[in-house]
Design an enzyme around this catalytic site. Structure first.
Site, PDB file in Angstrom:
ATOM      1  N   GLU A   1       3.885  41.417  24.647  1.00 17.57           N
ATOM      2  CA  GLU A   1       2.866  42.261  25.278  1.00 17.57           C
ATOM      3  C   GLU A   1       1.418  41.836  25.007  1.00 17.57           C
ATOM      4  O   GLU A   1       0.563  42.676  24.739  1.00 17.57           O
ATOM      5  CB  GLU A   1       3.066  43.713  24.844  1.00 17.57           C
ATOM      6  CG  GLU A   1       4.451  44.248  25.167  1.00 17.57           C
ATOM      7  CD  GLU A   1       4.662  45.703  24.729  1.00 17.57           C
ATOM      8  OE1 GLU A   1       3.766  46.270  24.073  1.00 17.57           O
ATOM      9  OE2 GLU A   1       5.721  46.261  25.051  1.00 17.57           O
TER      10      GLU A   1
ATOM     11  N   GLU B   1      14.827  44.384  28.351  1.00 19.97           N
ATOM     12  CA  GLU B   1      14.782  45.796  27.938  1.00 19.97           C
ATOM     13  C   GLU B   1      15.047  46.721  29.122  1.00 19.97           C
ATOM     14  O   GLU B   1      14.326  47.702  29.350  1.00 19.97           O
ATOM     15  CB  GLU B   1      13.420  46.115  27.314  1.00 19.97           C
ATOM     16  CG  GLU B   1      13.045  45.166  26.182  1.00 19.97           C
ATOM     17  CD  GLU B   1      11.756  45.541  25.456  1.00 19.97           C
ATOM     18  OE1 GLU B   1      11.266  46.671  25.633  1.00 19.97           O
ATOM     19  OE2 GLU B   1      11.252  44.688  24.711  1.00 19.97           O
TER      20      GLU B   1
END
Ligand code: XIL
Length: 438
Positions: free
Chosen positions: A241, A352
């Site tokens: 991220e 995910e």
């Protein structure tokens, strides 16, 4: 023909409580006579190019956790029987089904994994595992020991959080994604401060000190895992991220809440991959992982970043987290992103996956099954067409009750219910005929 066996179908049907059935759904009788067994290799139920018929609406991308599901009816049931006596040993295995395409992964917490029945279900269904939290920096960094060691450049780590999970993988021949080494979140602030201070007036350690702390952290995690559990970790999320266009960082990088960016500067990602390559086992794959990768500005910034690191020889793959909604992103946008990432030649992993459904009506569960089926249909086609080297699909949690999305209110994003019965979503992953593709 591939389909669930009788018992599995009955269990999926049993999930529809109170006798309320959706016509045309797998429990409605026509599949009860089916005696198909999992034959290992997915067999296309639809033909290449069928997506061009898909009716999709273009729309703004949601924020990561946004739900875009508009419940049409009040929920009709909530299961009250939480008693689990066994798992259904007859249902097909997703990892077996998809074995010629990609591994099928589960993100799980230690508490859940050590529950016997959940452990059994994981062994039956998955051949890849990700620690939900137990391998993140806040789980591994030992502040007291670090301070006692008295060196500004080298932290001390502890691995009691993830030891049993790694051992479970060794014992059951499951491979692990190492998640995650360098992340702005779930990394304690003291790690970035002079003398590892946790006081309000603490000051940042220098860039040089932080580079050494980063290198030592990566080295220590890899050395421990690779010597104690050799061969188990096959991929590392080296950086998580780092891209957040509009946040003020250079080249679309996250700045405001990234102490990595603030202490080291924009090249912290390249440095992390350089160190990771230095200490990783040669067969371990190094990934950049992020959410909402299908948003155009983010996708572009990620591509620029990974191409740079690829030129340096230090990255092997892109992880698309894929916390998605029921209708957003559109599959066209999502697929286009996989295709663009695929053009880099890097591996793609869906790291995910969950679908932010906030209703538990049987109608919505069936729609969720359709969305899962279409996703896997898309993955399959991209692999078949040689457009993307997709090597793993991981779902972020085992049961709806265990999902991290419940922090924002009850959600139903996953493949199993709280008593470990299959949802239509599970049968969608298996491309079952009873789940409509559209
Ligand atoms: C989540 C965990 O599932 C939660 O238990 C924790 O409270 C917060 O983090 N992106 C990631 C994952 O890369 O590590 C996050 O996991 C979910 C979003």
């Amino acid at each position: 023909m591939l389909s669930g066996n009788k018992n599995g179908i009955r269990r999926a049907a049993a999930w529809m409580l109170l006798g309320v059935m959706v016509c045309g759904f797998i429990g409605c009788g026509q599949k009860e006579d089916t005696d198909g067994k999992n034959e290992g290799t997915p067999e296309a139920q639809v033909t290449k190019g069928a997506e061009s018929d898909v009716q999709v609406t273009q729309g703004a991308e949601p924020e990561q956790d946004a739900t875009d599901t508009a419940p049409t009816e009040p929920a009709k049931e909530v299961r009250t029987d939480f008693y689990i006596s066994s798992i259904d040993e007859e249902i097909p295995s997703m990892s077996e089904y998809w074995k010629d395409y990609f591994s099928i992964g589960i993100a799980i917490t230690k508490g859940e994994l050590l529950n016997d029945f959940k452990g059994d279900l994981i062994k039956q269904q998955f051949n890849s595992m990700t620690c939900g939290n137990e391998m993140k920096p806040d789980a591994l960094l030992d502040r007291e020991a670090t301070k006692s060691a008295g060196t500004e450049t080298c932290p001390v780590l502890k691995f009691d959080s993830c030891d049993e999970m790694l051992q479970f993988c060794v014992d059951n021949n499951i491979k692990m994604r190492g998640h995650t080494l360098v992340w702005h979140s779930q990394t304690p602030d003291w790690f970035f401060m002079e003398e590892y201070s946790n006081k309000p007036d603490a000051v940042f350690a220098s860039r040089e000190v932080m580079l050494q702390r980063m290198e030592n952290y990566i080295r220590l995690v890899m050395e421990y895992v690779n010597t104690t559990y050799p061969g188990v970790v096959y991929a590392w999320d080296v950086v998580n991220e780092a891209i957040a266009p509009g946040d003020g960082g250079e080249d679309g990088m996250r700045m405001s809440d990234s102490l990595w960016y603030q202490t080291i500067g924009p090249d912290f990602v390249e440095k992390a991959f350089e160190y990771a390559r230095k200490y990783a086992d040669p067969e371990q794959k190094l990934f950049y992982n992020d959410f909402n990768t299908y948003e155009a500005p983010k996708r572009i910034a990620i591509l620029n970043l990974v191409n740079k690191i690829k030129d340096q020889g230090n990255i092997d793959g892109i992880g698309m987290q894929s916390h998605i909604g029921m209708s957003s992103p559109t599959l066209l946008d999502y697929e286009e992103t996989i295709r663009k990432f695929g053009e880099t030649g890097l591996e793609i992993q869906i790291t995910e996956l969950d679908i932010n459904l906030d209703s538990n009506t049987e109608e919505d569960f069936l729609k969720e099954g359709t969305r899962y089926k279409r996703l896997f249909f898309t993955f399959k086609n991209l692999v078949d067409n040689g457009e993307a080297n997709i090597t793993n699909i991981t779902v972020w949690g085992l049961t709806d009750e265990g999902s991290w999305l419940n922090k924002d209110g009850k959600r139903y994003p996953l493949l199993f219910n709280q008593v470990l019965e299959t949802k239509p979503a599970f049968w969608g992953v298996l491309m079952d005929d009873g789940i409509p593709l559209y």
